[in-house]
Design a protein around this motif. Structure first.
Motif: not given
Length: 397
Positions: A24-31, A358-365, A36-47
């Motif tokens: 429960q504790e380590y989750n973030c956003f609704t789908p 859903i949560n993402l792990q992003v390289q570097k930052q 903000t992606c490159n080159p578009s914007w999309k729901p986190i559930g589609d990343v």
């Protein structure tokens, strides 16, 4: 920096509170939360893994991991004065003027930050043959040679944005291009006619039709070139991704042309609305880079009957911005410092939620822009995944 949560710390919490707490504790956003992606914007559930997302530093980094789990508990719904509302778990860190703060600790006195893309890369020319396949039977070889290197200048930007906003194709093989304008835009139409002559050697025809001023020209080659660059259909048209990195003087031409085609100018503010979400959000990024404080929202239009034809309801995406990018007093709840867009929290509320998060792990930052605000993932996905993988293996033995 958001402090890194080690595997040992997570394991200790698991032993104390149990598996359910950790999940429960380590989750973030609704789908449906926009990322903000490159080159578009999309729901986190589609990343997807490997996709590049904008981070809190204004740079793009690839997604290394994705966590999607069922959540049953309290959520936080946040709304700032310049962006739509979004939803996240109470513990999720968001970037504020005071640093990274959990959503449950935020108040209306806090300002959230959104990174502004910093990359600047000028493109002087592009090749038509990179976007259009030339048939062997094509006779006008002189024109193909003339269009081999097309300058990315003000004339080109005006024509491309006019196509995105007002262009439709018709006739055999989409040969005829129609650009529709208001009657009071005749001076601008004359400029576009000269742009067509200078860039493509085409003579555009100007014609009035009821309350509309049409600019028409016939060229399968040029029409397919525009479609290859910016898409086809009002819902899908967009700028080529590299235009979001052009120098500010060129991006100003893009915004001014879009505003003339689809916007309204008022004494204190400018408004623009279109059904292409990607194009409107691209314009929002350009406005941020130009120093403005754009407000973004959506409204659903009602179904209507026009000339006996039923027109379905559509969702219109709109931007509102002040005429003066430097007038801080005009909109005190938003500040653009060139690196971040600061927006004050307008509303926040708690509500019960059962469903995927859903949560993402992003390289570097280790951060990404979710719901138009900088969010941190704290580098915990690998540790949690390893813990539960090991636990599942031990239980199966």
């Amino acid at each position: 920096e958001c402090p890194r949560i080690s595997r040992d710390e997570i394991e200790i919490e698991r032993q104390i509170y149990g598996d359910a707490y950790i999940k429960q504790e380590y989750n973030c956003f609704t789908p449906k939360t926009l990322v903000t992606c490159n080159p578009s914007w999309k729901p986190i559930g589609d990343v997807v893994i490997g996709e590049r997302v904008l981070t809190h530093t204004g740079e793009y980094s690839p997604v290394e991991g994705i966590m999607r789990r069922q959540y049953d508990g309290e959520m936080i719904r946040l709304k700032t004065y310049f962006s739509p509302e979004f939803e996240c778990t109470p513990n999720h860190p968001l970037l504020t003027r005071q640093g990274w703060i959990k959503a449950e600790e935020l108040t209306k006195d806090h300002w959230l930050l959104e990174a502004i893309p910093q990359k600047i890369e000028d493109i002087e020319s592009i090749k038509l043959t990179d976007f259009v396949t030339i048939p062997k039977s094509f006779r006008s070889k002189w024109r193909v040679h003339k269009l081999e290197n097309i300058p990315v200048n003000n004339a080109f930007l005006r024509l491309l944005v006019s196509y995105i906003c007002e262009g439709t194709t018709s006739g055999s093989n989409g040969r005829q291009m129609l650009l529709s304008f208001s009657l009071h835009d005749e001076a601008f139409v004359d400029i576009l006619r000269q742009d067509l002559r200078d860039l493509f050697g085409i003579e555009g025809k100007k014609q009035r039709y009821h309350n509309v001023l049409l600019l028409m020209f016939g060229s399968v080659l040029v029409n397919r070139f525009f479609e290859g660059l910016a898409g086809k259909g009002a819902l899908n048209k967009h700028l080529p991704p590299w235009m979001l990195h052009l120098p500010k003087e060129k991006q100003r031409v893009i915004w001014d042309t879009a505003l003339l085609c689809e916007g309204t100018n008022r004494p204190e503010q400018r408004r623009l609305g279109m059904i292409s979400q990607q194009f409107v959000l691209q314009l929002r990024t350009i406005l941020l880079r130009l120093g403005f404080r754009p407000s973004y929202g959506t409204v659903k239009t009602l179904a209507d009957v026009i000339e006996g034809r039923v027109v379905n309801s559509k969702r219109v995406h709109f931007l509102v911005t002040h005429n003066d990018a430097t007038n801080v007093k005009a909109w005190p709840r938003g500040l653009n410092d060139g690196t971040n867009f600061h927006t004050k929290i307008q509303r926040l509320e708690r509500f019960p939620y059962i469903g995927d998060v859903i949560n993402l792990q992003v390289q570097k930052q280790q951060s990404y822009i979710a719901g138009f605000h900088s969010a941190h993932n704290c580098e915990f996905l690998d540790e949690i995944s390893a813990i539960f993988t090991e636990k599942a293996l031990n239980e199966s033995m």
